[in-house]
Design a protein around this motif. Structure first.
Motif, PDB file in Angstrom:
ATOM      1  N   CYS A 126     -40.621  25.881 -12.468  1.00  0.00           N
ATOM      2  CA  CYS A 126     -42.006  25.406 -12.611  1.00  0.00           C
ATOM      3  C   CYS A 126     -42.159  23.987 -12.059  1.00  0.00           C
ATOM      4  O   CYS A 126     -43.189  23.653 -11.454  1.00  0.00           O
ATOM      5  N   GLN A 127     -41.157  23.147 -12.267  1.00  0.00           N
ATOM      6  CA  GLN A 127     -41.224  21.777 -11.724  1.00  0.00           C
ATOM      7  C   GLN A 127     -41.271  21.812 -10.191  1.00  0.00           C
ATOM      8  O   GLN A 127     -42.042  21.072  -9.571  1.00  0.00           O
ATOM      9  N   SER A 130     -44.639  22.964  -9.147  1.00  0.00           N
ATOM     10  CA  SER A 130     -45.755  22.052  -9.456  1.00  0.00           C
ATOM     11  C   SER A 130     -46.128  21.211  -8.229  1.00  0.00           C
ATOM     12  O   SER A 130     -47.229  20.659  -8.153  1.00  0.00           O
ATOM     13  N   LEU A 131     -45.230  21.119  -7.256  1.00  0.00           N
ATOM     14  CA  LEU A 131     -45.561  20.407  -6.016  1.00  0.00           C
ATOM     15  C   LEU A 131     -46.649  21.155  -5.248  1.00  0.00           C
ATOM     16  O   LEU A 131     -47.456  20.561  -4.534  1.00  0.00           O
ATOM     17  N   LYS A 132     -46.659  22.471  -5.402  1.00  0.00           N
ATOM     18  CA  LYS A 132     -47.643  23.293  -4.696  1.00  0.00           C
ATOM     19  C   LYS A 132     -48.828  23.686  -5.590  1.00  0.00           C
ATOM     20  O   LYS A 132     -49.940  23.889  -5.097  1.00  0.00           O
ATOM     21  N   TYR A 133     -48.563  23.798  -6.897  1.00  0.00           N
ATOM     22  CA  TYR A 133     -49.597  24.224  -7.856  1.00  0.00           C
ATOM     23  C   TYR A 133     -49.740  23.134  -8.918  1.00  0.00           C
ATOM     24  O   TYR A 133     -49.067  23.155  -9.955  1.00  0.00           O
ATOM     25  N   PRO A 134     -50.627  22.135  -8.681  1.00  0.00           N
ATOM     26  CA  PRO A 134     -50.691  20.951  -9.548  1.00  0.00           C
ATOM     27  C   PRO A 134     -50.982  21.260 -11.021  1.00  0.00           C
ATOM     28  O   PRO A 134     -50.607  20.476 -11.894  1.00  0.00           O
ATOM     29  N   TYR A 135     -51.622  22.384 -11.346  1.00  0.00           N
ATOM     30  CA  TYR A 135     -51.905  22.675 -12.762  1.00  0.00           C
ATOM     31  C   TYR A 135     -50.601  22.707 -13.577  1.00  0.00           C
ATOM     32  O   TYR A 135     -50.589  22.414 -14.781  1.00  0.00           O
ATOM     33  N   LEU A 136     -49.512  23.032 -12.905  1.00  0.00           N
ATOM     34  CA  LEU A 136     -48.235  23.109 -13.622  1.00  0.00           C
ATOM     35  C   LEU A 136     -47.763  21.743 -14.124  1.00  0.00           C
ATOM     36  O   LEU A 136     -47.021  21.664 -15.100  1.00  0.00           O
ATOM     37  N   LYS A 137     -48.231  20.668 -13.467  1.00  0.00           N
ATOM     38  CA  LYS A 137     -47.827  19.330 -13.936  1.00  0.00           C
ATOM     39  C   LYS A 137     -48.366  19.085 -15.343  1.00  0.00           C
ATOM     40  O   LYS A 137     -47.662  18.561 -16.201  1.00  0.00           O
ATOM     41  N   ASP A 138     -49.637  19.451 -15.568  1.00  0.00           N
ATOM     42  CA  ASP A 138     -50.226  19.274 -16.907  1.00  0.00           C
ATOM     43  C   ASP A 138     -49.456  20.095 -17.930  1.00  0.00           C
ATOM     44  O   ASP A 138     -49.159  19.635 -19.036  1.00  0.00           O
ATOM     45  N   HIS A 141     -46.185  18.437 -18.644  1.00  0.00           N
ATOM     46  CA  HIS A 141     -46.351  17.232 -19.472  1.00  0.00           C
ATOM     47  C   HIS A 141     -46.550  17.629 -20.933  1.00  0.00           C
ATOM     48  O   HIS A 141     -45.922  17.065 -21.835  1.00  0.00           O
TER      49      HIS A 141
END
Ligand code: RP5
Length: 154
Positions: A126-127, A130-138, A141
């Motif tokens: 997932c990390q 998250s570079l390609k799918y920013p929702y994964l950063k939230d 976190h």
């Protein structure tokens, strides 16, 4: 576009460990597909899957035990990132799996997590995505915040 991960294991006997990985993917709303393929027992099907994987998937998590060549063989056929999950399925307590997966020759990397580290395989996947799918950063976190609360509460 939604992230999609292929989770591949060398045997049906690996599936209980892999469920700990897919549980995280479900919590994070990442779609996935599970395949049972063996580098040794189904080499042609493994090749077929690997050369076509980038048409459907963003990343591959590959778990195997014993002489665990599956992640490395898959990585040799694709440019998708491959995360290797060493599975403890032998009398050698998974050290055989770990070394088989982590000791890749230069040129064909496999990112390797701990023996039976199924949750971390999902989280690392997932990390990366998250570079390609920013929702994964939230989502990541929030996961870390909850994890920290869990550690601190008595
Ligand atoms: C490996 O051999 C598999 O990944 C599994 O961990 C191990 C044992 O497989 P089974 O004999 O249970 O099918 O290839």
């Amino acid at each position: 576009m939604q992230p999609k991960i292929a989770v591949v294991v060398g045997s049906k006997s690996d599936l209980p460990i892999v469920q700990r990985c897919t549980k995280i993917l479900e919590i994070f709303d990442v779609s996935y597909e599970v395949f049972v393929l063996s580098a040794h027992r189904t080499p042609y099907e493994t090749q077929e899957f690997s050369v076509n994987a980038d048409k459907t998937f963003d990343l591959i998590i590959a778990g195997a035990g014993k002489a665990a060549h599956l992640p490395g063989v898959i990585a040799s056929y694709t440019l998708l990132p491959v995360i290797g999950l060493p599975i403890k399925s032998s009398t050698l307590d998974g050290l055989d799996s770990l070394l088989s997966i982590v000791q890749m020759p230069k040129g064909v990397p496999v990112a390797t997590v701990a023996i039976d580290g199924a949750e971390n395989a999902a989280l690392l996947g997932c990390q990366i995505l998250s570079l390609k799918y920013p929702y994964l950063k939230d989502v990541l976190h929030n996961f870390r915040e909850e994890m920290a609360k869990g550690v601190l509460e008595n």
